[in-house]
Design a protein around this motif. Structure first.
Motif, PDB file in Angstrom:
ATOM      1  N   ALA A  74      -2.703   1.173  -3.139  1.00 47.35           N
ATOM      2  CA  ALA A  74      -2.790   0.403  -1.892  1.00 47.35           C
ATOM      3  C   ALA A  74      -3.056  -1.068  -2.185  1.00 47.35           C
ATOM      4  CB  ALA A  74      -3.879   0.980  -0.991  1.00 47.35           C
ATOM      5  N   ASP A  81      -1.130   2.097   3.931  1.00 44.84           N
ATOM      6  CA  ASP A  81      -0.803   2.866   2.736  1.00 44.84           C
ATOM      7  C   ASP A  81       0.541   2.425   2.170  1.00 44.84           C
ATOM      8  OD1 ASP A  81      -3.127   4.354   2.802  1.00 44.84           O
ATOM      9  OD2 ASP A  81      -2.240   6.003   3.949  1.00 44.84           O
ATOM     10  N   THR A  86       1.148   2.209  10.445  1.00 49.84           N
ATOM     11  CA  THR A  86      -0.283   2.399  10.205  1.00 49.84           C
ATOM     12  C   THR A  86      -1.057   2.376  11.514  1.00 49.84           C
ATOM     13  OG1 THR A  86      -0.100   1.342   8.036  1.00 49.84           O
ATOM     14  CG2 THR A  86      -2.298   1.500   8.985  1.00 49.84           C
ATOM     15  N   PRO A 128      -4.933   6.424  -5.386  1.00 53.23           N
ATOM     16  CA  PRO A 128      -4.382   6.016  -4.081  1.00 53.23           C
ATOM     17  C   PRO A 128      -4.820   4.618  -3.648  1.00 53.23           C
ATOM     18  CG  PRO A 128      -5.094   8.298  -3.997  1.00 53.23           C
ATOM     19  CD  PRO A 128      -5.590   7.749  -5.302  1.00 53.23           C
ATOM     20  N   GLU A 139       4.148   2.277   4.032  1.00 53.15           N
ATOM     21  CA  GLU A 139       3.990   2.181   5.480  1.00 53.15           C
ATOM     22  C   GLU A 139       4.226   0.752   5.953  1.00 53.15           C
ATOM     23  OE1 GLU A 139       0.869   5.299   7.472  1.00 53.15           O
ATOM     24  OE2 GLU A 139       0.023   3.546   6.484  1.00 53.15           O
ATOM     25  N   ARG A 177      -6.406   1.150   6.645  1.00 55.00           N
ATOM     26  CA  ARG A 177      -5.686   0.608   5.499  1.00 55.00           C
ATOM     27  C   ARG A 177      -4.197   0.913   5.602  1.00 55.00           C
ATOM     28  NH1 ARG A 177      -7.353   3.829   0.445  1.00 55.00           N
ATOM     29  NH2 ARG A 177      -5.689   5.204   1.153  1.00 55.00           N
TER      30      ARG A 177
END
Length: 379
Positions: free
Chosen positions: A161, A271, A279, A157, A274, A269
């Motif tokens: 990112a 993602d 966010t 993940p 997004e 952060r």
């Protein structure tokens, strides 16, 4: 050279991603797997093989040498896929091959049977996801041999990112005063990644164009690489209050600060998939249980470009801030332990003046709010 025939039915049909994963081009021919269909997983947009008695899963048959096969095994293993035997159809007749299938995949991840099943489409995936997947694969494959596969899988993940941040970097602010970079202005001889966890460290051997003309001497530069981020300072114009959050921070602790709990704006952060605004609203809910109204952008910036790739989008978020808005929050599985404070605007500025509010995005947000405060209060 001995090769292994492997049937590719999913994302590795994308030639660019395939080159990143395999390390080189591999010969491929069209092929199909009878009795199967390529379907989307139940939640997400990646492909799996689903039984289809009358179906033919279209794909490619690749001839992989030992190194390419090992690289592909490592990459597919990040997602819980392993090879098994299959017989595919080609223009020259049936061929024995290998195919990657999910191992130990929970039923909730598999596509539903029957009419509810959604077909997976390569062209649609390429249009919406391929650029991100290619960049993420570049980082993941660079870690092969440096980090265990299970550790890299857990970090997928944050790898995605960081890849999203690289894509976001194409949205460049104007160059009306600063130098406008062109092709060849930065020449990279070598790039290394000595550390990759929640953050990554990248080292470069490079030369760059000089203001006086020509190129610099070779030099080593390092950067702390992270995802793009958002901050939002909630403000209630009617009550003239703001919300700031407090949490333990490793940065001050590592510096030796005797007070490693930090006052900050809500932050998080961005993602993949997004927008910064999405966010900001998500983080406000997660960190403070707060619903944000209109968002006022106040800046997009690198907080420390000499050492960090992080790029921040900062906002003032209009919200209702009664006394009850203060409290505890945070996401448990992220080990967040957050206290939200609701304070008058003048108290915030006093905290900035004394240095107790020593967080750069919070200071920037406070000063930006100071400029806009009268207009916001006037409605």
């Amino acid at each position: 050279m001995t090769t292994t025939p492997v049937f590719l039915f999913g994302t590795l049909r994308d030639a660019t991603l395939r080159r990143v994963v395999l390390g080189d081009d591999a010969p491929v021919v069209p092929a199909a797997l009878p009795g199967w269909a390529v379907a989307r997983v139940a939640r997400g947009d990646w492909p799996v093989l689903a039984p289809a008695p009358e179906g033919r899963a279209a794909g490619l048959l690749a001839a992989l040498g030992a190194e390419a096969l090992a690289r592909a095994d490592w990459y597919e293993g990040l997602f819980g896929y392993a090879r098994e035997a299959a017989t595919v159809e080609t223009a020259e007749g049936p061929r024995a091959a290998q195919v990657w299938r999910p191992v130990g995949c929970g039923a909730e991840a598999l596509p539903p049977a029957g009419g509810a099943r959604r077909a997976w489409d390569l062209a649609d995936w390429q249009a919406r996801h391929a650029p991100l997947a290619r960049l993420a694969a570049e980082e993941a494959m660079a870690l092969r041999g440096m980090r265990p596969a299970d550790e890299t899988a857990r970090r997928w993940p944050v790898i995605r990112a960081r890849a999203q941040a690289r894509l976001n970097a194409s949205d460049t602010p104007p160059t009306t005063l600063r130098r406008r970079a062109g092709p060849g202005d930065v020449a990279v001889a070598e790039r290394r990644t000595p550390y990759a966890g929640f953050f990554a460290v990248e080292e470069y051997e490079l030369r760059h164009a000089r203001f006086a003309g020509g190129m610099s001497e070779p030099m080593t530069r390092a950067a702390f690489v992270s995802a793009d981020a958002v901050t939002v300072l909630p403000y209630d114009p009617g009550r003239d209050r703001v919300m700031v959050i407090e949490q333990f921070r490793a940065g001050p602790f590592a510096r030796g600060d005797a007070q490693p709990w930090s006052l900050e704006a809500i932050a998080g952060r961005i993602d993949p998939g997004e927008t910064p605004e999405e966010t900001a609203r998500r983080e406000a809910r997660e960190e403070a249980g707060l619903e944000i109204g209109p968002l006022i952008p106040i800046g997009r910036y690198y907080p420390s470009p000499g050492a960090k790739s992080e790029f921040i989008h900062s906002y003032i978020g209009l919200a209702e801030l009664p006394d009850s808005a203060a409290g505890l929050g945070g996401v448990a599985h992220e080990h967040e332990d957050i206290r939200a404070h609701v304070v008058p605007f003048d108290r915030l500025m006093a905290l900035v003046e004394t240095g107790e509010a020593g967080n750069a995005p919070l200071i920037l947000s406070a000063l930006a709010l100071e400029r806009r405060r009268a207009a916001l209060r006037a409605g």
